[in-house]
Design an enzyme around this catalytic site. Structure first.
Site, PDB file in Angstrom:
ATOM      1  N   ARG A  46       0.658  -1.177  -0.066  1.00 41.63           N
ATOM      2  CA  ARG A  46       0.116   0.146  -0.095  1.00 41.63           C
ATOM      3  C   ARG A  46       0.730   1.400  -0.095  1.00 41.63           C
ATOM      4  O   ARG A  46       0.653   2.108  -0.808  1.00 41.63           O
ATOM      5  CB  ARG A  46      -0.848  -0.094   1.162  1.00 41.63           C
ATOM      6  CG  ARG A  46      -1.883  -1.165   1.094  1.00 41.63           C
ATOM      7  CD  ARG A  46      -3.055  -0.746   2.262  1.00 41.63           C
ATOM      8  NE  ARG A  46      -2.543  -1.099   3.506  1.00 41.63           N
ATOM      9  CZ  ARG A  46      -2.524  -2.196   4.348  1.00 41.63           C
ATOM     10  NH1 ARG A  46      -2.690  -3.243   3.782  1.00 41.63           N
ATOM     11  NH2 ARG A  46      -2.103  -1.892   5.614  1.00 41.63           N
ATOM     12  N   LYS A 136     -12.231  14.814   4.988  1.00 43.95           N
ATOM     13  CA  LYS A 136     -13.328  14.357   4.269  1.00 43.95           C
ATOM     14  C   LYS A 136     -14.225  13.230   5.219  1.00 43.95           C
ATOM     15  O   LYS A 136     -13.547  12.787   6.023  1.00 43.95           O
ATOM     16  CB  LYS A 136     -12.846  13.556   3.062  1.00 43.95           C
ATOM     17  CG  LYS A 136     -14.176  13.028   2.264  1.00 43.95           C
ATOM     18  CD  LYS A 136     -13.689  12.144   1.134  1.00 43.95           C
ATOM     19  CE  LYS A 136     -13.902  10.629   1.738  1.00 43.95           C
ATOM     20  NZ  LYS A 136     -13.783   9.596   0.796  1.00 43.95           N
ATOM     21  N   GLU A 177     -19.334  14.646   2.106  1.00 41.59           N
ATOM     22  CA  GLU A 177     -19.616  13.960   1.211  1.00 41.59           C
ATOM     23  C   GLU A 177     -20.802  12.938   1.362  1.00 41.59           C
ATOM     24  O   GLU A 177     -20.906  11.962   1.965  1.00 41.59           O
ATOM     25  CB  GLU A 177     -18.438  13.012   0.908  1.00 41.59           C
ATOM     26  CG  GLU A 177     -18.617  11.915  -0.257  1.00 41.59           C
ATOM     27  CD  GLU A 177     -17.613  10.972  -0.661  1.00 41.59           C
ATOM     28  OE1 GLU A 177     -16.603  10.795   0.077  1.00 41.59           O
ATOM     29  OE2 GLU A 177     -17.711  10.220  -1.585  1.00 41.59           O
ATOM     30  N   LYS A 219     -19.235  17.490  -1.742  1.00 37.06           N
ATOM     31  CA  LYS A 219     -18.748  16.558  -2.502  1.00 37.06           C
ATOM     32  C   LYS A 219     -19.953  15.314  -2.916  1.00 37.06           C
ATOM     33  O   LYS A 219     -19.950  14.411  -2.110  1.00 37.06           O
ATOM     34  CB  LYS A 219     -17.468  15.548  -1.952  1.00 37.06           C
ATOM     35  CG  LYS A 219     -17.078  14.346  -2.620  1.00 37.06           C
ATOM     36  CD  LYS A 219     -15.753  13.933  -2.382  1.00 37.06           C
ATOM     37  CE  LYS A 219     -15.334  12.557  -3.033  1.00 37.06           C
ATOM     38  NZ  LYS A 219     -13.958  12.317  -2.968  1.00 37.06           N
TER      39      LYS A 219
HETATM   40  P1  13P Z   1     -14.820   7.419  -6.196  1.00 40.53           P
HETATM   41  O1  13P Z   1     -14.447   8.599  -6.839  1.00 40.53           O
HETATM   42  O2  13P Z   1     -14.162   6.052  -6.494  1.00 40.53           O
HETATM   43  O3  13P Z   1     -16.226   7.234  -5.813  1.00 40.53           O
HETATM   44  O4  13P Z   1     -14.285   7.947  -4.794  1.00 40.53           O
HETATM   45  C1  13P Z   1     -14.249   9.043  -3.984  1.00 40.53           C
HETATM   46  C2  13P Z   1     -14.267   8.795  -2.673  1.00 40.53           C
HETATM   47  O5  13P Z   1     -13.770   9.815  -2.062  1.00 40.53           O
HETATM   48  C3  13P Z   1     -15.304   7.998  -2.048  1.00 40.53           C
HETATM   49  O6  13P Z   1     -15.391   8.436  -0.685  1.00 40.53           O
END
Ligand code: 13P
Length: 343
Positions: A46, A136, A177, A219
């Site tokens: 990773r 986030k 998000e 987001k």
């Molecule tokens: P994806 O663009 O693959 O949906 O990932 C964005 C993300 O931050 C998911 O939490």
């Protein structure tokens, strides 16, 4: 930190037609993707993969910020430099995923609530000291009969607002998000209704928790038909539906909307973002926010497929990542063309 400083960070993340790279997959998710490609599921692999991403030459020309996972923000490149320092030298701001994932919501079959509020104030302080400037939190909403339920929307919207307020208190810009999952047979109009309901509640809660809208970013997903719906929208229809929906519910004080890709292919995610920014050019006076990207899979997938854990493929993988980043920067200007994929 002052409200002006938060707004300044939010503006740096949307400036110059750049966007955000989400590379904050949890160890479980990253390992699952590695497993599919036969890559050993170890901390060292990773680390190597994340080093490949952040040392991509020229990445900072298209990417303004990178969202890291807790393991990753503590890791170093092979030369001993912290990843946060490598990003800083590329003029890429460090972001951090601060939720601890979604768990089943009691008495709501098929629905989840995202956790991570306990101890969050201290963790945010630590991340700020490590050099993070934004944070986030992802809430997830499944589609289906009677879903998402009001109970699920309420629980997740409140958690999002409390995380956002704590982030701002710590001087970090919250990237809020709320993701409506693409899985299902639902028509786009159903996704639009769910997006509208969720965002109304999210902004009510953000207001209730006194979150400074100028110092946050949203987001969301795009308004799309479910993956198994036979009728899919064109890129232009996605742009129209998404913008019309967002105009109803996202306050003008929010500086930027950074779409997630949610399982769309890299090409579709670029084409749809491009259509939105063409729409923006047509209606320049009506759209108050930047329309940008914070993609995970749609930026990374080709690179991971090429790399497969092999040092010999690092250059080719970095080239593929930079290509997707470049396509999405073009999409922010409304200049992306399918022909760009032929190179
Ligand atoms: P994806 O663009 O693959 O949906 O990932 C964005 C993300 O931050 C998911 O939490």
């Amino acid at each position: 930190m002052s409200e002006e400083a938060l707004a300044d960070t939010a503006h740096r993340l949307i400036a110059d037609h750049k966007g955000v790279l989400a590379m904050d997959e949890s160890n479980g998710t990253c390992n699952r993707r590695f497993g599919d490609l036969g890559i050993p599921q170890t901390e060292e692999m990773r680390r190597r993969y994340r080093e490949l991403i952040i040392t991509t030459p020229g990445l900072g020309t298209c990417i303004s910020g990178a969202i890291l996972y807790d393991e990753t923000i503590r890791q170093r490149a092979v030369d001993g430099q912290l990843f946060t320092k490598v990003l800083g030298e590329a003029e890429i701001l460090t972001g951090i995923k601060v939720d601890i994932g979604a768990t089943d919501l009691a008495r709501h079959p098929g629905e989840t609530v995202t956790g991570g509020l306990d101890g969050l104030r201290g963790r945010l302080r630590d991340y700020a000291q490590m050099g993070a400037s934004f944070a986030k939190w992802r809430a997830v909403f499944s589609m289906g009969d009677e879903l998402p339920s009001q109970g699920c929307i309420d629980a997740n919207a409140q958690a999002l607002a409390r995380y956002a307020a704590l982030s701002q208190e710590a001087g970090l810009v919250p990237v809020v998000e709320p993701e409506i999952l693409m899985a299902g047979e639902h028509a786009a109009v159903i996704c639009r209704q769910a997006t509208d309901r969720v965002l109304r509640e999210v902004f009510d809660q953000l207001h209730g928790q006194r979150v400074v809208l100028e110092g946050m970013l949203l987001k969301p997903g795009m308004v799309l038909a479910g993956m198994d719906c036979p009728t899919q929208l064109t890129a232009e229809e996605v742009a129209d539906e998404t913008i019309d929906c967002l105009l109803q519910v996202v306050p003008a004080a929010v500086p930027g909307i950074m779409f997630l890709s949610g399982g769309q292919s890299g090409e579709l995610a670029s084409a749809r973002l491009n259509a939105m920014n063409i729409h923006r050019k047509r209606e320049a006076t009506r759209l108050p926010w930047a329309l940008s990207f914070s993609y995970g899979r749609a930026l990374q997938r080709p690179a991971m497929d090429i790399w497969r854990g092999e040092a010999a493929y690092v250059d080719a993988a970095q080239h593929a990542l930079l290509h997707r980043a470049h396509c999405n920067r073009a999409a922010r200007r409304g200049d992306y063309r399918a022909a760009m994929e032929a190179v």
